[in-house]
Motif scaffolding. Structure first.
Motif, PDB file in Angstrom:
ATOM      1  N   ALA A 119       0.828  -1.213   0.000  1.00  0.00           N
ATOM      2  CA  ALA A 119       0.000   0.000   0.000  1.00  0.00           C
ATOM      3  C   ALA A 119       0.858   1.256   0.000  1.00  0.00           C
ATOM      4  CB  ALA A 119      -0.932   0.001   1.216  1.00  0.00           C
ATOM      5  N   ALA A 120       1.861   1.317   0.877  1.00  0.00           N
ATOM      6  CA  ALA A 120       2.707   2.512   0.971  1.00  0.00           C
ATOM      7  C   ALA A 120       3.490   2.737  -0.322  1.00  0.00           C
ATOM      8  CB  ALA A 120       3.664   2.386   2.158  1.00  0.00           C
ATOM      9  N   SER A 121       4.080   1.685  -0.857  1.00  0.00           N
ATOM     10  CA  SER A 121       4.885   1.851  -2.066  1.00  0.00           C
ATOM     11  C   SER A 121       4.026   2.196  -3.272  1.00  0.00           C
ATOM     12  CB  SER A 121       5.740   0.611  -2.330  1.00  0.00           C
ATOM     13  OG  SER A 121       4.955  -0.544  -2.435  1.00  0.00           O
ATOM     14  N   THR A 122       2.852   1.610  -3.381  1.00  0.00           N
ATOM     15  CA  THR A 122       1.961   1.918  -4.501  1.00  0.00           C
ATOM     16  C   THR A 122       1.456   3.353  -4.424  1.00  0.00           C
ATOM     17  OG1 THR A 122       1.319  -0.399  -4.705  1.00  0.00           O
ATOM     18  CG2 THR A 122      -0.160   1.229  -5.700  1.00  0.00           C
ATOM     19  N   ALA A 123       1.137   3.816  -3.231  1.00  0.00           N
ATOM     20  CA  ALA A 123       0.716   5.218  -3.078  1.00  0.00           C
ATOM     21  C   ALA A 123       1.840   6.160  -3.504  1.00  0.00           C
ATOM     22  CB  ALA A 123       0.289   5.490  -1.640  1.00  0.00           C
ATOM     23  N   ALA A 124       3.076   5.852  -3.109  1.00  0.00           N
ATOM     24  CA  ALA A 124       4.217   6.686  -3.502  1.00  0.00           C
ATOM     25  C   ALA A 124       4.418   6.667  -5.015  1.00  0.00           C
ATOM     26  CB  ALA A 124       5.482   6.215  -2.790  1.00  0.00           C
ATOM     27  N   LEU A 125       4.316   5.509  -5.617  1.00  0.00           N
ATOM     28  CA  LEU A 125       4.461   5.409  -7.072  1.00  0.00           C
ATOM     29  C   LEU A 125       3.346   6.150  -7.803  1.00  0.00           C
ATOM     30  CD1 LEU A 125       5.545   1.676  -7.308  1.00  0.00           C
ATOM     31  CD2 LEU A 125       6.968   3.686  -7.824  1.00  0.00           C
ATOM     32  N   THR A 126       2.164   6.143  -7.237  1.00  0.00           N
ATOM     33  CA  THR A 126       1.043   6.873  -7.830  1.00  0.00           C
ATOM     34  C   THR A 126       1.305   8.374  -7.783  1.00  0.00           C
ATOM     35  OG1 THR A 126      -0.486   5.106  -7.246  1.00  0.00           O
ATOM     36  CG2 THR A 126      -1.447   7.282  -7.687  1.00  0.00           C
ATOM     37  N   LEU A 127       1.818   8.864  -6.669  1.00  0.00           N
ATOM     38  CA  LEU A 127       2.173  10.282  -6.596  1.00  0.00           C
ATOM     39  C   LEU A 127       3.232  10.621  -7.644  1.00  0.00           C
ATOM     40  CD1 LEU A 127       2.318  10.877  -2.737  1.00  0.00           C
ATOM     41  CD2 LEU A 127       0.526  11.621  -4.339  1.00  0.00           C
ATOM     42  N   TYR A 128       4.218   9.746  -7.794  1.00  0.00           N
ATOM     43  CA  TYR A 128       5.242   9.962  -8.825  1.00  0.00           C
ATOM     44  C   TYR A 128       4.585  10.058 -10.201  1.00  0.00           C
ATOM     45  CZ  TYR A 128       9.299   9.482 -11.797  1.00  0.00           C
ATOM     46  OH  TYR A 128      10.262   9.714 -12.755  1.00  0.00           O
ATOM     47  N   ASP A 129       3.727   9.115 -10.498  1.00  0.00           N
ATOM     48  CA  ASP A 129       3.069   9.096 -11.804  1.00  0.00           C
ATOM     49  C   ASP A 129       2.286  10.381 -12.057  1.00  0.00           C
ATOM     50  OD1 ASP A 129       2.085   7.874 -14.291  1.00  0.00           O
ATOM     51  OD2 ASP A 129       0.166   7.825 -13.225  1.00  0.00           O
ATOM     52  N   MET A 130       1.602  10.842 -11.062  1.00  0.00           N
ATOM     53  CA  MET A 130       0.750  12.017 -11.245  1.00  0.00           C
ATOM     54  C   MET A 130       1.545  13.317 -11.347  1.00  0.00           C
ATOM     55  SD  MET A 130      -2.713  11.133  -9.237  1.00  0.00           S
ATOM     56  CE  MET A 130      -3.557  12.464 -10.074  1.00  0.00           C
ATOM     57  N   ALA A 131       2.778  13.329 -10.812  1.00  0.00           N
ATOM     58  CA  ALA A 131       3.573  14.564 -10.817  1.00  0.00           C
ATOM     59  C   ALA A 131       4.801  14.497 -11.722  1.00  0.00           C
ATOM     60  CB  ALA A 131       4.005  14.894  -9.393  1.00  0.00           C
ATOM     61  N   LYS A 132       4.995  13.399 -12.421  1.00  0.00           N
ATOM     62  CA  LYS A 132       6.230  13.244 -13.197  1.00  0.00           C
ATOM     63  C   LYS A 132       6.395  14.281 -14.300  1.00  0.00           C
ATOM     64  CE  LYS A 132       4.411   9.779 -16.329  1.00  0.00           C
ATOM     65  NZ  LYS A 132       3.686   8.557 -16.086  1.00  0.00           N
ATOM     66  N   ALA A 133       5.319  14.867 -14.781  1.00  0.00           N
ATOM     67  CA  ALA A 133       5.440  15.914 -15.808  1.00  0.00           C
ATOM     68  C   ALA A 133       6.177  17.139 -15.256  1.00  0.00           C
ATOM     69  CB  ALA A 133       4.062  16.317 -16.323  1.00  0.00           C
ATOM     70  N   LEU A 134       6.088  17.349 -13.946  1.00  0.00           N
ATOM     71  CA  LEU A 134       6.776  18.473 -13.312  1.00  0.00           C
ATOM     72  C   LEU A 134       8.207  18.135 -12.907  1.00  0.00           C
ATOM     73  CD1 LEU A 134       4.008  19.775 -10.854  1.00  0.00           C
ATOM     74  CD2 LEU A 134       4.647  20.702 -13.097  1.00  0.00           C
ATOM     75  N   ASP A 135       8.455  16.872 -12.564  1.00  0.00           N
ATOM     76  CA  ASP A 135       9.741  16.539 -11.951  1.00  0.00           C
ATOM     77  C   ASP A 135      10.031  15.054 -12.125  1.00  0.00           C
ATOM     78  OD1 ASP A 135      11.981  16.275 -10.335  1.00  0.00           O
ATOM     79  OD2 ASP A 135      10.974  16.875  -8.488  1.00  0.00           O
ATOM     80  N   ARG A 136      10.727  14.704 -13.180  1.00  0.00           N
ATOM     81  CA  ARG A 136      11.050  13.286 -13.416  1.00  0.00           C
ATOM     82  C   ARG A 136      12.174  12.791 -12.516  1.00  0.00           C
ATOM     83  NH1 ARG A 136       8.006  11.234 -17.414  1.00  0.00           N
ATOM     84  NH2 ARG A 136       7.223  12.710 -18.943  1.00  0.00           N
ATOM     85  N   ALA A 137      12.827  13.688 -11.791  1.00  0.00           N
ATOM     86  CA  ALA A 137      13.929  13.302 -10.908  1.00  0.00           C
ATOM     87  C   ALA A 137      13.446  12.923  -9.502  1.00  0.00           C
ATOM     88  CB  ALA A 137      14.955  14.426 -10.816  1.00  0.00           C
ATOM     89  N   MET A 138      12.144  12.922  -9.277  1.00  0.00           N
ATOM     90  CA  MET A 138      11.637  12.523  -7.957  1.00  0.00           C
ATOM     91  C   MET A 138      12.155  11.128  -7.601  1.00  0.00           C
ATOM     92  SD  MET A 138       7.643  13.716  -8.018  1.00  0.00           S
ATOM     93  CE  MET A 138       7.346  12.985  -9.634  1.00  0.00           C
ATOM     94  N   VAL A 139      12.246  10.876  -6.305  1.00  0.00           N
ATOM     95  CA  VAL A 139      12.759   9.594  -5.825  1.00  0.00           C
ATOM     96  C   VAL A 139      11.780   9.003  -4.805  1.00  0.00           C
ATOM     97  CG1 VAL A 139      14.624   8.474  -4.512  1.00  0.00           C
ATOM     98  CG2 VAL A 139      15.159  10.282  -6.159  1.00  0.00           C
ATOM     99  N   VAL A 140      11.428   7.744  -5.004  1.00  0.00           N
ATOM    100  CA  VAL A 140      10.670   6.985  -4.013  1.00  0.00           C
ATOM    101  C   VAL A 140      11.709   6.246  -3.175  1.00  0.00           C
ATOM    102  CG1 VAL A 140       9.057   5.088  -3.646  1.00  0.00           C
ATOM    103  CG2 VAL A 140       8.657   6.723  -5.497  1.00  0.00           C
ATOM    104  N   SER A 141      11.610   6.383  -1.848  1.00  0.00           N
ATOM    105  CA  SER A 141      12.638   5.780  -0.989  1.00  0.00           C
ATOM    106  C   SER A 141      12.052   5.380   0.361  1.00  0.00           C
ATOM    107  CB  SER A 141      13.779   6.771  -0.765  1.00  0.00           C
ATOM    108  OG  SER A 141      13.319   7.894  -0.041  1.00  0.00           O
ATOM    109  N   ASP A 142      12.926   4.831   1.173  1.00  0.00           N
ATOM    110  CA  ASP A 142      12.637   4.520   2.577  1.00  0.00           C
ATOM    111  C   ASP A 142      11.376   3.686   2.760  1.00  0.00           C
ATOM    112  OD1 ASP A 142      14.924   5.913   3.432  1.00  0.00           O
ATOM    113  OD2 ASP A 142      13.839   7.801   3.313  1.00  0.00           O
ATOM    114  N   ILE A 143      11.157   2.736   1.867  1.00  0.00           N
ATOM    115  CA  ILE A 143      10.035   1.821   2.025  1.00  0.00           C
ATOM    116  C   ILE A 143      10.422   0.809   3.100  1.00  0.00           C
ATOM    117  CG2 ILE A 143       8.600   0.072   0.899  1.00  0.00           C
ATOM    118  CD1 ILE A 143       9.274   1.583  -1.772  1.00  0.00           C
TER     119      ILE A 143
END
Length: 160
Positions: A119-143
């Motif tokens: 759940a936590a990792s999927t939510a983080a990946l979803t945020l990445y997907d929704m904001a990647k047009a603004l910032d492709r350098a985002m990092v999902v970490s500390d799972i």
């Protein structure tokens, strides 16, 4: 560690699902976290709901809940678990980071750590997907698992 210490391997060393038939039904609870880091403007846009794709926080919460419910379909040796509660909380940690905390609960014969982690990792990946047009350098970490309770192995809590 000997092969017989690994619960997901049989006596031949082959992967199998653990037999939980004789385990007691107990209240099980787990909390997991993930973090999404990016440019301060990107994090602010996520939190303010200013993304072209819509309300990223709402979508990420629903994605996390859905993912927890499908954990056994994603992780091969997980048991399907009747979840009694799943909650996904998303909060700003600092100007460049949001933290996702996912809670999973059940009354069952096996734990819900994997459901909380998925759940936590999927939510983080979803945020990445929704904001990647603004910032492709985002990092999902500390799972990681933050805490768990219930079951034969007892309680666990990560030191802050």
């Amino acid at each position: 560690m000997a092969a017989d210490d690994l619960t997901h391997l049989n006596e031949k060393g082959e992967a199998h699902i653990v037999d939980i038939g004789d385990k007691a039904v107990t209240r099980r609870r787990a909390v997991a976290q993930a973090r999404l880091s990016g440019e301060a403007a990107t994090i602010a846009a996520i939190l303010a709901g200013d993304l072209k794709k819509g309300d990223a926080l709402a979508v990420a919460r629903v994605a996390g809940i859905m993912a927890a419910k499908k954990t056994a379909e994603l992780i091969p040796l997980c048991h399907p678990i009747p979840l009694t509660k799943v909650r996904v909380d998303i909060a700003q940690r600092d100007a460049n980071t949001v933290e996702i905390l996912a809670l999973a609960e059940t009354n069952g014969q096996t734990g819900v750590e994997m459901e909380a982690l998925v759940a936590a990792s999927t939510a983080a990946l979803t945020l990445y997907d929704m904001a990647k047009a603004l910032d492709r350098a985002m990092v999902v970490s500390d799972i990681c698992l933050v805490e768990k309770s219930g079951g034969k192995s007892g309680d666990f809590g990560r030191a802050p």
